[in-house]
Design a protein around this motif. Structure first.
Motif, short mmCIF file in Angstrom:
data_model
loop_
_atom_site.label_atom_id
_atom_site.label_comp_id
_atom_site.label_asym_id
_atom_site.label_seq_id
_atom_site.Cartn_x
_atom_site.Cartn_y
_atom_site.Cartn_z
N LEU A 102 -0.94 6.53 12.41
CA LEU A 102 -1.31 7.75 11.68
C LEU A 102 -2.28 8.60 12.51
CD1 LEU A 102 -2.01 6.46 8.04
CD2 LEU A 102 0.15 7.19 9.05
N THR A 103 -2.16 9.93 12.38
CA THR A 103 -3.10 10.83 13.08
C THR A 103 -4.48 10.72 12.44
OG1 THR A 103 -2.68 12.64 11.56
CG2 THR A 103 -1.24 12.51 13.50
N ALA A 104 -5.47 11.34 13.11
CA ALA A 104 -6.83 11.35 12.57
C ALA A 104 -6.82 11.92 11.15
CB ALA A 104 -7.72 12.18 13.48
N LEU A 105 -6.10 13.05 10.98
CA LEU A 105 -6.06 13.69 9.65
C LEU A 105 -5.42 12.76 8.62
CD1 LEU A 105 -6.53 16.31 7.99
CD2 LEU A 105 -4.19 16.97 8.58
N GLU A 106 -4.30 12.14 8.98
CA GLU A 106 -3.62 11.24 8.03
C GLU A 106 -4.48 10.03 7.68
OE1 GLU A 106 0.93 12.36 9.47
OE2 GLU A 106 -0.15 10.71 10.42
N ASN A 107 -5.23 9.54 8.67
CA ASN A 107 -6.15 8.43 8.40
C ASN A 107 -7.19 8.83 7.35
OD1 ASN A 107 -6.29 5.68 9.93
ND2 ASN A 107 -5.41 7.12 11.41
N VAL A 108 -7.76 10.03 7.53
CA VAL A 108 -8.80 10.49 6.59
C VAL A 108 -8.19 10.73 5.21
CG1 VAL A 108 -10.53 12.29 6.16
CG2 VAL A 108 -10.16 11.47 8.49
N MET A 109 -6.92 11.18 5.18
CA MET A 109 -6.26 11.46 3.89
C MET A 109 -5.95 10.19 3.09
SD MET A 109 -3.55 14.39 5.10
CE MET A 109 -2.52 14.32 3.63
N SER A 110 -5.84 9.04 3.79
CA SER A 110 -5.30 7.84 3.12
C SER A 110 -6.04 7.43 1.84
CB SER A 110 -5.15 6.68 4.10
OG SER A 110 -6.36 6.38 4.72
N GLU A 124 -6.48 19.43 2.74
CA GLU A 124 -7.61 20.38 2.74
C GLU A 124 -8.94 19.64 2.77
OE1 GLU A 124 -7.39 22.94 -0.69
OE2 GLU A 124 -5.43 23.68 0.00
N MET A 125 -9.07 18.66 1.86
CA MET A 125 -10.33 17.91 1.76
C MET A 125 -10.62 17.15 3.06
SD MET A 125 -9.80 16.44 -2.08
CE MET A 125 -11.31 15.51 -2.27
N SER A 126 -9.55 16.61 3.67
CA SER A 126 -9.70 15.80 4.88
C SER A 126 -10.11 16.67 6.07
CB SER A 126 -8.42 15.05 5.18
OG SER A 126 -8.11 14.22 4.09
N LYS A 127 -9.57 17.90 6.13
CA LYS A 127 -9.96 18.82 7.21
C LYS A 127 -11.45 19.13 7.11
CE LYS A 127 -5.45 20.89 7.82
NZ LYS A 127 -4.58 21.93 7.30
N ARG A 153 -16.21 8.44 14.42
CA ARG A 153 -16.51 9.63 13.61
C ARG A 153 -15.36 9.92 12.64
NH1 ARG A 153 -18.26 12.23 18.42
NH2 ARG A 153 -17.55 14.27 17.75
N VAL A 154 -14.11 9.66 13.05
CA VAL A 154 -12.98 9.80 12.13
C VAL A 154 -13.14 8.78 10.99
CG1 VAL A 154 -10.47 9.57 11.87
CG2 VAL A 154 -11.41 10.71 13.88
N ALA A 155 -13.59 7.57 11.35
CA ALA A 155 -13.79 6.53 10.32
C ALA A 155 -14.88 6.97 9.33
CB ALA A 155 -14.17 5.20 10.97
N ILE A 156 -15.90 7.65 9.83
CA ILE A 156 -16.96 8.16 8.93
C ILE A 156 -16.36 9.24 8.01
CG2 ILE A 156 -19.15 9.45 8.82
CD1 ILE A 156 -19.96 7.97 11.42
N ALA A 157 -15.53 10.13 8.59
CA ALA A 157 -14.89 11.17 7.77
C ALA A 157 -14.04 10.52 6.67
CB ALA A 157 -14.03 12.07 8.65
N ARG A 158 -13.32 9.46 7.02
CA ARG A 158 -12.48 8.77 6.03
C ARG A 158 -13.34 8.14 4.94
NH1 ARG A 158 -8.73 3.99 8.12
NH2 ARG A 158 -10.80 3.15 8.54
N ALA A 159 -14.51 7.63 5.34
CA ALA A 159 -15.40 6.98 4.35
C ALA A 159 -16.03 8.00 3.41
CB ALA A 159 -16.49 6.19 5.07
#
Ligand SMILES: Nc1ncnc2c1ncn2[C@@H]1O[C@H](COP(=O)(O)OP(=O)(O)OP(=O)(O)O)[C@@H](O)[C@H]1O
Ligand SMILES: [Mg+2]
Length: 234
Positions: A102-110, A124-127, A153-159
Motif C-alpha cells: 500500500l502507498t503512504a496514503l493508503e496506509n494512513v487511510m486503513s 481527504e482526512m489522510s492527506k 512519520r507516515v506511521a505517526i500520520a496513520r496513528a
C-alpha cells in the motif's frame, strides 16, 4: 485542561508456559493524562511492550483493572475491546510496520476504512494527517521507497488520523539517526501539547529531555522520578 485518559489499577500480567511463569508486569497502578508526554524507560525484557499492550487494549491483564477514557475494559469481549482500541488508541511501532503493497496514503487511510468511513472522506482526512507530519509530497510512495524516518512519520500520520486521545509509541526512534529522531520527537511533543496523551517506550535515555514524565521499568516493576522541565531546543 488535562484529564486522566488511561489508568491501570493494581494491574499485573503473568505469562504461563508449561510449568514456567513469567511476571511481565508486577501489580502496578498508574494513570496517564491528556497534554502529557510520558517516556517509559527500561532494559530489554523489563515489561515495556507488555505495559503498552495493556494500555492499548491488545492484551487482557492477569489481575487488576484497565480503564480507558472512563471505561473499564478489563472484562469486555474481544469485539468490544477492538472497538475501544479503534476509538481511543493510535499505535506507532518500531519501523517496518507499514503495509508494504500500500502507498503512504493508503496506509494512513486503513484505520478510517476499518471505521467504515468512505474512501473519498478517508483520502481527504489522510492527506491532512500526512501534511501534519510533512509527508504530503510522498503520499503515493510505497514504504520501500521511503527512508526509515519518513516511514515512521507516515506511521505517526496513520496513528493520528482517527484523532485518538491516546498515542502509544514503541521505540519510535529506533534505527533512525539523531536528527530525524529529534524531528519525530518534536512532532510527538506537538501532539501532546495539542492535547493527546503520548506514551513512548524506549531504551534511549536521550529522549528523556522531551518528557513531562518518566516511568522506569525493571523486571516488571515500575518506578517514577519527579517532574523535570523540558530541555530540548525548538
Ligand atoms: N506472549 C508471551 N509469552 C510468554 N512470555 C512473554 C510474552 N510476551 C512477553 N513475554 C515475557 O515477558 C517479559 C517482558 O516482555 P516485554 O516484551 O514486555 O519486554 P520489553 O521491555 O518490551 O523488552 P524489549 O525492550 O526487548 O522489547 C519478558 O521476559 C518476555 O520474555
Ligand atoms: Mg518491547
Amino acid at each position: 485542561m488535562s484529564e486522566v485518559i488511561a489508568e491501570i489499577r493494581k494491574v499485573s500480567k503473568i505469562y504461563k508456559n508449561g510449568d514456567t511463569e513469567t511476571i511481565a508486569l508486577a501489580p502496578s497502578t498508574l494513570s496517564f493524562k491528556t497534554h502529557e508526554l510520558t517516556i517509559i524507560l527500561g532494559p530489554s525484557g523489563s515489561g515495556k511492550t507488555t505495559l503498552l499492550s495493556l494500555l492499548g487494549c491488545v492484551i487482557y491483564p492477569s489481575e487488576g483493572q484497565v480503564v480507558i477514557n472512563g471505561e473499564d475494559v478489563t472484562n469486555v469481549s474481544q469485539k468490544k475491546l477492538a472497538s475501544i482500541r479503534l476509538n481511543n488508541i493510535g499505535f506507532v511501532f518500531q519501523g517496518f510496520n507499514l503495509i508494504e503493497p500500500l502507498t503512504a496514503l493508503e496506509n494512513v487511510m486503513s484505520p478510517l476504512i476499518l471505521k467504515g468511513i468512505s474512501g473519498k472522506k478517508a483520502s481527504e482526512m489522510s492527506k491532512k494527517a500526512l501534511t501534519q507530519v510533512e509527508m504530503e509530497d510522498r503520499k503515493n510512495h510505497l514504504p520501500k521507497m521511503l527512508s526509515g524516518g519518513q516511514k515512521q512519520r507516515v506511521a505517526i500520520a496513520r496513528a493520528l488520523v482517527t484523532d485518538p486521545p491516546i498515542l502509544l509509541c514503541d521505540e519510535p526512534t529506533a534505527s533512525i539517526d539523531s536528527k530525524n529522531a529529534h524531528k519525530i520527537m518534536l512532532e510527538l511533543k506537538e501532539l501532546s501539547l495539542l492535547g493527546k496523551a503520548v506514551l513512548i517506550v524506549t531504551h534511549d535515555t536521550r529522549l528523556c529531555k522531551y518528557a513531562d514524565r518518566i516511568i522506569y521499568l525493571s523486571e516488571g516493576k515500575t518506578s517514577e522520578t519527579p517532574f523535570k522541565e523540558n530541555e530540548y531546543e525548538l
